[in-house]
Design an enzyme around this catalytic site. Structure first.
Site, short mmCIF file in Angstrom:
data_model
loop_
_atom_site.label_atom_id
_atom_site.label_comp_id
_atom_site.label_asym_id
_atom_site.label_seq_id
_atom_site.Cartn_x
_atom_site.Cartn_y
_atom_site.Cartn_z
CD GLU A 178 -3.31 -2.46 7.48
OE1 GLU A 178 -2.25 -2.74 6.95
OE2 GLU A 178 -3.92 -1.39 7.26
CG HIS A 205 -5.59 2.05 5.51
ND1 HIS A 205 -5.12 2.97 6.43
CD2 HIS A 205 -4.59 1.16 5.33
CE1 HIS A 205 -3.88 2.63 6.78
NE2 HIS A 205 -3.54 1.54 6.13
CD GLU A 227 -2.49 5.45 7.03
OE1 GLU A 227 -2.50 5.48 5.79
OE2 GLU A 227 -1.57 4.93 7.69
CG ASN A 283 -1.68 1.21 1.48
OD1 ASN A 283 -1.76 2.07 0.59
ND2 ASN A 283 -2.27 1.34 2.66
CD1 TRP A 284 3.74 1.24 -2.73
CD2 TRP A 284 3.96 2.55 -4.54
NE1 TRP A 284 4.71 0.69 -3.54
CE2 TRP A 284 4.86 1.47 -4.66
CE3 TRP A 284 3.92 3.49 -5.56
CZ2 TRP A 284 5.71 1.31 -5.75
CZ3 TRP A 284 4.77 3.35 -6.66
CH2 TRP A 284 5.66 2.26 -6.75
CE LYS A 285 -0.01 3.13 4.83
NZ LYS A 285 0.17 3.21 6.26
CB SER A 333 5.47 -2.06 11.96
OG SER A 333 5.17 -0.70 12.23
N GLY A 339 2.87 -1.14 4.25
CA GLY A 339 2.92 0.28 3.90
C GLY A 339 4.33 0.70 3.55
N GLY A 340 5.00 1.33 4.51
CA GLY A 340 6.32 1.92 4.29
C GLY A 340 7.32 1.01 3.59
N GLY A 386 2.95 2.05 10.84
CA GLY A 386 3.97 3.09 10.69
C GLY A 386 4.72 3.42 11.96
P1 PGA Z 1 3.08 0.21 7.59
O1 PGA Z 1 1.58 0.42 7.06
O2 PGA Z 1 3.58 -1.09 6.95
O3 PGA Z 1 3.84 1.41 7.10
O4 PGA Z 1 3.02 0.10 9.05
C1 PGA Z 1 0.71 -0.67 6.89
C2 PGA Z 1 -0.61 -0.17 6.35
O5 PGA Z 1 -1.09 0.86 6.80
O6 PGA Z 1 -1.21 -0.80 5.45
#
Ligand code: PGA
Length: 253
Positions: free
Chosen positions: A169, A99, A101, A13-15, A215, A236-237, A175
């Site tokens: 999640e 998600h 976020e 997930n590149w956000k 993470s 994510g990251g 993150g």
């Molecule tokens: P993260 O994000 O791997 O940067 O913790 C995961 C996500 O929000 O899908």
């Protein structure tokens, strides 16, 4: 490692990250995967602006593509929004919905997430429905209850193992570099599997992929992916750099 008839999925997930230059990371990932056959599906979910170009880039690869959100409606006066049907046209085969976020930044309710998952299904996309508790909810002993509520509230009619993936999640792990213990992951994933059983029948529920997200890194992927009822990762990251993302996929090589 997996008890489903669908392969596990490692999705990136590149956000709100990625410009045209970032397509080089997708190309680098393709090169890393060349000649390899991981025992998992691999997917990249770039921002909307990159979907068409990413679709072209990945066309001859085994890497699938997903979007990060969609609007519940097919068309209409919804400035700035993107319909699931528009996403399907880019070559994407999946769409993340709910998600944390989006639940936080845009106040998305379970009801709205459910409508978005329905829209994804309507457009022929797999809905990747995200759920997860905050640290306050965990510390109050409400983890399983919160995940049940989000799961029941966000899962649309007609959801099955072919059209729906659940991503657990924990909000406090996203993150932050903090991950739950493998026992904590096993507890929630087992609980989600059992709840899905009540919603769609045990036989179907056994096939649903339940991803862990929060993470995930090359250093912890193997341990997390080996947990019972974990059928892949939402990353994510660590999905932004081909080398890191490949290091996670390596858990399935
Ligand atoms: P993260 O994000 O791997 O940067 O913790 C995961 C996500 O929000 O899908």
């Amino acid at each position: 490692m997996s008890n489903t008839t669908f392969p596990p999925l490692v999705a990136g997930n590149w956000k709100m990250n990625g410009t045209l230059a970032s397509l080089d990371e997708a190309k680098a990932l393709m090169a890393r995967l060349d000649g390899k056959t991981p025992a998992c599906d691999v997917m990249l979910c770039p921002p909307f602006t990159l979907l068409f170009k990413m679709g072209e880039t990945l066309a001859d690869s085994t890497i699938a593509m997903g979007a990060q959100d969609c609007h519940p409606k097919e068309t209409g006066a919804h400035t700035g929004d993107i319909a699931a049907e528009m996403i399907a046209e880019t070559g994407a085969t999946a769409c993340i919905v709910g998600h944390s976020e989006r639940r936080t930044d845009h106040g998305e309710s379970n009801e709205l997430v459910k409508a978005k998952a329905e829209a994804a299904h309507r457009a022929g996309l797999v809905a990747i429905i995200c759920i997860g508790e905050t640290i306050d909810q965990r510390e109050a002993g409400r983890t399983l209850q919160v995940n049940t509520e989000q799961l029941k509230g966000s899962l649309p009619e007609g959801a099955n193992a072919a059209n729906t993936i659940i991503a657990y999640e924990p909000v406090w792990a996203i993150g932050t570099g903090h991950t739950p213990t493998t026992d904590q992951v096993a507890e929630v994933h087992g609980h989600i599997r059992a709840e899905l059983g009540g919603l769609m029948g045990a036989e179907e529920a056994a096939k649903v992929r339940i991803l862990y997200g929060g993470s995930v890194k090359p250093a912890n992927a193997q341990e997390l992916m080996a947990v019972e009822n974990v059928n892949g990762a939402l990353v994510g990251g660590a999905s932004l750099k081909a080398d890191d993302f490949f290091g996670i996929i390596e858990a399935y090589l």
